[in-house]
Design a protein around this motif. Sequence first.
Motif, mmCIF file in Angstrom:
data_model
loop_
_atom_site.group_PDB
_atom_site.id
_atom_site.type_symbol
_atom_site.label_atom_id
_atom_site.label_comp_id
_atom_site.label_asym_id
_atom_site.label_seq_id
_atom_site.Cartn_x
_atom_site.Cartn_y
_atom_site.Cartn_z
ATOM 1 N N LYS A 47 44.512 50.909 38.969
ATOM 2 C CA LYS A 47 43.970 51.948 38.104
ATOM 3 C C LYS A 47 43.657 51.392 36.722
ATOM 4 C CE LYS A 47 44.824 56.671 36.485
ATOM 5 N NZ LYS A 47 45.754 57.836 36.527
ATOM 6 N N LEU A 48 44.532 50.528 36.230
ATOM 7 C CA LEU A 48 44.305 49.929 34.919
ATOM 8 C C LEU A 48 43.062 49.045 34.938
ATOM 9 C CD1 LEU A 48 45.056 49.156 32.016
ATOM 10 C CD2 LEU A 48 46.590 47.413 32.965
ATOM 11 N N LEU A 49 42.965 48.153 35.908
ATOM 12 C CA LEU A 49 41.835 47.235 35.963
ATOM 13 C C LEU A 49 40.521 47.973 36.195
ATOM 14 C CD1 LEU A 49 43.383 44.254 37.968
ATOM 15 C CD2 LEU A 49 43.280 44.596 35.492
ATOM 16 N N ASP A 50 40.561 49.023 37.026
ATOM 17 C CA ASP A 50 39.358 49.837 37.241
ATOM 18 C C ASP A 50 38.922 50.499 35.936
ATOM 19 O OD1 ASP A 50 39.268 49.182 39.906
ATOM 20 O OD2 ASP A 50 40.101 51.080 40.621
ATOM 21 N N SER A 51 39.904 50.980 35.165
ATOM 22 C CA SER A 51 39.595 51.629 33.891
ATOM 23 C C SER A 51 38.984 50.626 32.907
ATOM 24 C CB SER A 51 40.859 52.248 33.285
ATOM 25 O OG SER A 51 40.582 52.801 32.009
ATOM 26 N N LEU A 52 39.519 49.410 32.873
ATOM 27 C CA LEU A 52 38.978 48.392 31.966
ATOM 28 C C LEU A 52 37.516 48.104 32.303
ATOM 29 C CD1 LEU A 52 41.961 45.855 31.687
ATOM 30 C CD2 LEU A 52 41.255 47.597 30.039
ATOM 31 N N CYS A 53 37.223 47.989 33.593
ATOM 32 C CA CYS A 53 35.832 47.747 34.004
ATOM 33 C C CYS A 53 34.930 48.909 33.613
ATOM 34 C CB CYS A 53 35.774 47.534 35.518
ATOM 35 S SG CYS A 53 36.331 45.899 36.043
ATOM 36 N N GLU A 54 35.427 50.118 33.784
ATOM 37 C CA GLU A 54 34.636 51.303 33.438
ATOM 38 C C GLU A 54 34.352 51.346 31.938
ATOM 39 O OE1 GLU A 54 34.987 56.199 33.646
ATOM 40 O OE2 GLU A 54 36.426 54.946 34.712
#
Length: 249
Positions: free
Chosen positions: A82-89
């Motif tokens: 969830k963290l890495l997905d948020s960073l990409c977003e």
Amino acid sequence: MNIDINCDLGEGTDLHSCDRDAQIMPFISRCNIACGGHAGTPEIMSRSIENALQNSLKIGAHPSYPDRKNFGRKSLAISKKKLLDSLCEQIGQLENIAQELGAKLDHIKLHGALYNDAESNIELAKSIIRLFNEVYPSLKIVGLANGAMQFAASEKSKSIIREGFMDRQYLNKSQLAPRSLTNAIITETEKCLEQAVCLAKGLQFKDYHGGKLQFFVDTICLHSDNPQAPVIAKQLKQHLKANGVSIAR
């Protein structure tokens, strides 16, 4: 001698805050623009990029934990995915706006609690560096000099910009004094300016316990949340120049 000066911008709540940010821009060389995790809207991102272009600044993304409620200043117990997905977003949103305005991102600098967590947790640092290496291979990373992000980046041959802080006390060469400690923040402008010179020139300065530290940095952070930030930015440029240091452009 040259030194890069970076500042976290685009963290206000309306476009008027961008006008204040713009007053700082003539005295810095790099800006890190909030991209929705802790602050920032598409309108503020757009105006911030436009102002940065007018001032010939290097433009970077300033992602954080997805936590606008706490301004990204509290660690979140969320899954790594969830963290890495948020960073990409977050980074992707800023990158898209930059492309629409004819700008290119230069770097990434984490914000707040995530910055601190990544610098104190080597496994988290490695996960973030791995992501950035895969998704944003051309972007540099701004990370704490001698910290975990620098170590993780060096393992992956990722370009790192070693950061120092003029207004923060250090526990040691790789760890800032937590804000919860008394006097962890240096509030006297003169002391901030002197620490900036020491960091820029690799001279000795005192750590939190009164011991001596000495190391080089590539960039120095100027915090914009001080109401006097534009004045301090101008004073910083003048003080560095008086000590034989120019701001890299």
